[in-house]
Design an enzyme around this catalytic site. Structure first.
Site, PDB file in Angstrom:
ATOM      1  N   LYS A 184      -2.293  -5.581  11.202  1.00  0.00           N
ATOM      2  CA  LYS A 184      -1.292  -6.139  10.286  1.00  0.00           C
ATOM      3  C   LYS A 184      -0.121  -5.176  10.122  1.00  0.00           C
ATOM      4  O   LYS A 184       1.038  -5.553  10.261  1.00  0.00           O
ATOM      5  CB  LYS A 184      -1.907  -6.427   8.904  1.00  0.00           C
ATOM      6  CG  LYS A 184      -3.062  -7.406   8.911  1.00  0.00           C
ATOM      7  CD  LYS A 184      -3.579  -7.687   7.508  1.00  0.00           C
ATOM      8  CE  LYS A 184      -4.197  -6.491   6.809  1.00  0.00           C
ATOM      9  NZ  LYS A 184      -5.423  -5.964   7.459  1.00  0.00           N
ATOM     10  N   ARG A 229      -5.347 -11.274  -1.050  1.00  0.00           N
ATOM     11  CA  ARG A 229      -6.640 -10.924  -0.481  1.00  0.00           C
ATOM     12  C   ARG A 229      -7.780 -11.601  -1.187  1.00  0.00           C
ATOM     13  O   ARG A 229      -8.932 -11.362  -0.841  1.00  0.00           O
ATOM     14  CB  ARG A 229      -6.830  -9.431  -0.655  1.00  0.00           C
ATOM     15  CG  ARG A 229      -6.666  -8.648   0.613  1.00  0.00           C
ATOM     16  CD  ARG A 229      -6.793  -7.242   0.140  1.00  0.00           C
ATOM     17  NE  ARG A 229      -7.254  -6.322   1.088  1.00  0.00           N
ATOM     18  CZ  ARG A 229      -6.437  -5.578   1.833  1.00  0.00           C
ATOM     19  NH1 ARG A 229      -5.149  -5.776   1.821  1.00  0.00           N
ATOM     20  NH2 ARG A 229      -6.945  -4.676   2.595  1.00  0.00           N
ATOM     21  N   ARG A 240      -7.381   5.907  13.726  1.00  0.00           N
ATOM     22  CA  ARG A 240      -6.037   5.640  13.197  1.00  0.00           C
ATOM     23  C   ARG A 240      -5.423   6.861  12.523  1.00  0.00           C
ATOM     24  O   ARG A 240      -6.088   7.618  11.828  1.00  0.00           O
ATOM     25  CB  ARG A 240      -6.102   4.510  12.176  1.00  0.00           C
ATOM     26  CG  ARG A 240      -4.758   4.297  11.473  1.00  0.00           C
ATOM     27  CD  ARG A 240      -4.692   3.006  10.772  1.00  0.00           C
ATOM     28  NE  ARG A 240      -5.699   2.895   9.728  1.00  0.00           N
ATOM     29  CZ  ARG A 240      -5.840   1.815   8.984  1.00  0.00           C
ATOM     30  NH1 ARG A 240      -5.054   0.775   9.174  1.00  0.00           N
ATOM     31  NH2 ARG A 240      -6.766   1.778   8.049  1.00  0.00           N
ATOM     32  N   ARG A 298      -6.376   8.304   6.871  1.00  0.00           N
ATOM     33  CA  ARG A 298      -6.658   7.727   5.562  1.00  0.00           C
ATOM     34  C   ARG A 298      -8.082   8.043   5.122  1.00  0.00           C
ATOM     35  O   ARG A 298      -9.005   7.977   5.906  1.00  0.00           O
ATOM     36  CB  ARG A 298      -6.453   6.210   5.613  1.00  0.00           C
ATOM     37  CG  ARG A 298      -5.004   5.823   5.465  1.00  0.00           C
ATOM     38  CD  ARG A 298      -4.727   4.385   5.741  1.00  0.00           C
ATOM     39  NE  ARG A 298      -5.660   3.443   5.133  1.00  0.00           N
ATOM     40  CZ  ARG A 298      -5.497   2.117   5.172  1.00  0.00           C
ATOM     41  NH1 ARG A 298      -4.439   1.603   5.782  1.00  0.00           N
ATOM     42  NH2 ARG A 298      -6.378   1.314   4.626  1.00  0.00           N
ATOM     43  N   ARG A 334     -15.421  -2.088   3.660  1.00  0.00           N
ATOM     44  CA  ARG A 334     -14.167  -2.873   3.680  1.00  0.00           C
ATOM     45  C   ARG A 334     -14.340  -4.162   4.490  1.00  0.00           C
ATOM     46  O   ARG A 334     -13.799  -5.205   4.130  1.00  0.00           O
ATOM     47  CB  ARG A 334     -13.025  -2.027   4.247  1.00  0.00           C
ATOM     48  CG  ARG A 334     -12.542  -0.971   3.239  1.00  0.00           C
ATOM     49  CD  ARG A 334     -11.742   0.121   3.898  1.00  0.00           C
ATOM     50  NE  ARG A 334     -10.553  -0.364   4.556  1.00  0.00           N
ATOM     51  CZ  ARG A 334      -9.932   0.285   5.558  1.00  0.00           C
ATOM     52  NH1 ARG A 334     -10.409   1.430   5.992  1.00  0.00           N
ATOM     53  NH2 ARG A 334      -8.850  -0.215   6.095  1.00  0.00           N
TER      54      ARG A 334
HETATM   55  P1  AP5 Z   1      -3.274  -1.273  11.595  1.00  0.00           P
HETATM   56  O1  AP5 Z   1      -2.023  -1.938  12.021  1.00  0.00           O
HETATM   57  O2  AP5 Z   1      -3.169  -0.074  10.739  1.00  0.00           O
HETATM   58  O3  AP5 Z   1      -4.286  -2.334  10.950  1.00  0.00           O
HETATM   59  P2  AP5 Z   1      -4.186  -3.101   9.556  1.00  0.00           P
HETATM   60  O4  AP5 Z   1      -4.532  -4.523   9.828  1.00  0.00           O
HETATM   61  O5  AP5 Z   1      -2.922  -2.825   8.861  1.00  0.00           O
HETATM   62  O6  AP5 Z   1      -5.440  -2.440   8.835  1.00  0.00           O
HETATM   63  P3  AP5 Z   1      -5.569  -1.788   7.390  1.00  0.00           P
HETATM   64  O7  AP5 Z   1      -6.775  -0.894   7.438  1.00  0.00           O
HETATM   65  O8  AP5 Z   1      -4.293  -1.191   6.935  1.00  0.00           O
HETATM   66  O9  AP5 Z   1      -5.902  -3.005   6.567  1.00  0.00           O
HETATM   67  P4  AP5 Z   1      -6.557  -3.006   5.229  1.00  0.00           P
HETATM   68  O10 AP5 Z   1      -6.301  -4.394   4.954  1.00  0.00           O
HETATM   69  O11 AP5 Z   1      -7.983  -2.602   5.166  1.00  0.00           O
HETATM   70  O12 AP5 Z   1      -5.851  -1.817   4.420  1.00  0.00           O
HETATM   71  P5  AP5 Z   1      -4.727  -1.861   3.302  1.00  0.00           P
HETATM   72  O13 AP5 Z   1      -3.910  -0.652   3.448  1.00  0.00           O
HETATM   73  O14 AP5 Z   1      -4.054  -3.168   3.300  1.00  0.00           O
HETATM   74  O15 AP5 Z   1      -4.089  -0.923  12.943  1.00  0.00           O
HETATM   75  C1  AP5 Z   1      -5.334  -0.235  12.902  1.00  0.00           C
HETATM   76  C2  AP5 Z   1      -5.487   0.700  14.099  1.00  0.00           C
HETATM   77  O16 AP5 Z   1      -5.571  -0.079  15.297  1.00  0.00           O
HETATM   78  C3  AP5 Z   1      -4.308   1.663  14.323  1.00  0.00           C
HETATM   79  O17 AP5 Z   1      -4.799   2.901  14.779  1.00  0.00           O
HETATM   80  C4  AP5 Z   1      -3.458   0.977  15.396  1.00  0.00           C
HETATM   81  O18 AP5 Z   1      -2.733   1.909  16.174  1.00  0.00           O
HETATM   82  C5  AP5 Z   1      -4.536   0.254  16.216  1.00  0.00           C
HETATM   83  N1  AP5 Z   1      -4.058  -1.028  16.769  1.00  0.00           N
HETATM   84  C6  AP5 Z   1      -3.319  -1.968  16.123  1.00  0.00           C
HETATM   85  N2  AP5 Z   1      -3.080  -3.036  16.919  1.00  0.00           N
HETATM   86  C7  AP5 Z   1      -3.707  -2.768  18.117  1.00  0.00           C
HETATM   87  C8  AP5 Z   1      -3.823  -3.487  19.343  1.00  0.00           C
HETATM   88  N3  AP5 Z   1      -3.263  -4.692  19.540  1.00  0.00           N
HETATM   89  N4  AP5 Z   1      -4.527  -2.910  20.338  1.00  0.00           N
HETATM   90  C9  AP5 Z   1      -5.103  -1.672  20.184  1.00  0.00           C
HETATM   91  N5  AP5 Z   1      -5.011  -0.946  19.036  1.00  0.00           N
HETATM   92  C10 AP5 Z   1      -4.322  -1.482  18.009  1.00  0.00           C
HETATM   93  O19 AP5 Z   1      -5.615  -1.744   1.985  1.00  0.00           O
HETATM   94  C11 AP5 Z   1      -6.305  -0.564   1.667  1.00  0.00           C
HETATM   95  C12 AP5 Z   1      -7.026  -0.709   0.355  1.00  0.00           C
HETATM   96  O20 AP5 Z   1      -6.076  -0.933  -0.703  1.00  0.00           O
HETATM   97  C13 AP5 Z   1      -7.993  -1.889   0.260  1.00  0.00           C
HETATM   98  O21 AP5 Z   1      -9.268  -1.558   0.762  1.00  0.00           O
HETATM   99  C14 AP5 Z   1      -7.993  -2.158  -1.246  1.00  0.00           C
HETATM  100  O22 AP5 Z   1      -8.813  -1.250  -1.927  1.00  0.00           O
HETATM  101  C15 AP5 Z   1      -6.554  -1.884  -1.634  1.00  0.00           C
HETATM  102  N6  AP5 Z   1      -5.714  -3.099  -1.582  1.00  0.00           N
HETATM  103  C16 AP5 Z   1      -4.641  -3.327  -0.770  1.00  0.00           C
HETATM  104  N7  AP5 Z   1      -4.131  -4.547  -0.946  1.00  0.00           N
HETATM  105  C17 AP5 Z   1      -4.911  -5.134  -1.910  1.00  0.00           C
HETATM  106  C18 AP5 Z   1      -4.914  -6.418  -2.516  1.00  0.00           C
HETATM  107  N8  AP5 Z   1      -4.016  -7.363  -2.185  1.00  0.00           N
HETATM  108  N9  AP5 Z   1      -5.863  -6.664  -3.455  1.00  0.00           N
HETATM  109  C19 AP5 Z   1      -6.773  -5.747  -3.825  1.00  0.00           C
HETATM  110  N10 AP5 Z   1      -6.834  -4.514  -3.266  1.00  0.00           N
HETATM  111  C20 AP5 Z   1      -5.909  -4.208  -2.320  1.00  0.00           C
HETATM  112 MG    MG Z   2      -2.379  -1.810   7.046  1.00  0.00          MG
END
Ligand code: AP5
Ligand code: MG
Ligand code: ZN
Length: 207
Positions: free
Chosen positions: A13, A88, A122, A153, A164
């Site tokens: 994402k 979410r 990552r 992270r 997660r």
């Molecule tokens: P990346 O692009 O970083 O993946 P992502 O989908 O953004 O994953 P996140 O871990 O950021 O999602 P998340 O939803 O768990 O975390 P968030 O920060 O939103 O890619 C991942 C890796 O893969 C990278 O190394 C990249 O280089 C590689 N990659 C990407 N695409 C690729 C491809 N096509 N091929 C090969 N490699 C690839 O949330 C974190 C925490 O915050 C949550 O756990 C929660 O506690 C809180 N939080 C955030 N939003 C909310 C909400 N709305 N409600 C409640 N709690 C929330």
């Molecule tokens: Mg992300």
């Protein structure tokens, strides 16, 4: 265009959001990035959110809903935005519908096994939101876009990644049907290469 990126942790994402937002000239609104910045700055929101994030749980709906409502009221959201990681839960999606009109929801679909590998390698930039994988960095520890030091992270530890994923399947995956029923959902294969995934997203957005 007002867009949502849905998908499990590690689906790509953030990676795709940076590129799509540059392409369309709209802001990327990542609730995860906003919360991590709040933790780093030690704000009350950050202090409240930290324990949830460290466990891999979701931060309470009321907290993130307020963050997004305030952010969408900023002038740079007038001509469109991309929500990365929000909503979410069904409660968040229902709240969002009361203050925003969404045009498209892109579900980035990837199997769990692939996600664990992606997350464990990552590295992220807290300054500009850049996201990398160790396999593409050739040992470098600096952001290619802005030069800041990259970090791993805290919630990318293997135990936290597994919780997660559980939380995603239980609380976030139901949004796939929620947005399908509303005729807004498109699905892209997130196991494609980054370039192919980007092209698939743009074609769905008609951009
Ligand atoms: P990346 O692009 O970083 O993946 P992502 O989908 O953004 O994953 P996140 O871990 O950021 O999602 P998340 O939803 O768990 O975390 P968030 O920060 O939103 O890619 C991942 C890796 O893969 C990278 O190394 C990249 O280089 C590689 N990659 C990407 N695409 C690729 C491809 N096509 N091929 C090969 N490699 C690839 O949330 C974190 C925490 O915050 C949550 O756990 C929660 O506690 C809180 N939080 C955030 N939003 C909310 C909400 N709305 N409600 C409640 N709690 C929330
Ligand atoms: Mg992300
Ligand atoms: Zn950077």
């Amino acid at each position: 265009m007002n867009i949502i990126f849905l998908g499990p942790p590690g689906a790509g994402k953030g990676t795709q959001a940076v590129r799509v937002c540059e392409w369309l000239g709209i802001p990327q609104i990542s609730t995860g990035d906003i919360l991590r910045r709040a933790i780093k700055e030690g704000t009350p929101t950050g202090l409240a959110a930290k324990a949830y994030i460290d466990r891999g749980d979701l931060v309470p709906d009321s907290v993130v809903i307020d963050i997004v409502r305030e952010r969408l009221a900023q002038p740079d959201c007038k001509s469109g935005y991309l929500l990365d990681g929000f909503p979410r839960t069904v409660a968040q999606a229902e709240a969002l519908a009361s203050f925003a009109k969404i045009d498209k929801v892109v579900d980035i679909d990837v199997d769990d096994q692939v996600l664990v590998d992606r997350l464990s390698g990552r590295r992220v930039c807290l300054t500009c939101g850049g996201t990398y994988h160790t396999s593409q960095l050739n040992g470098s520890t600096r952001c290619e876009r802005c030069g800041a030091e990259l970090i791993q992270r805290d919630d990318d530890k293997p135990e936290t990644v597994l919780s997660r994923l559980k939380v995603y399947h239980a609380q976030t995956a139901p949004l796939i049907d929620f947005y399908k029923e509303r005729g807004l959902l498109v699905t892209v294969d997130g196991s494609l290469s980054m370039d192919d995934c980007f092209a698939a997203i743009l074609s769905h957005l008609g951009a």
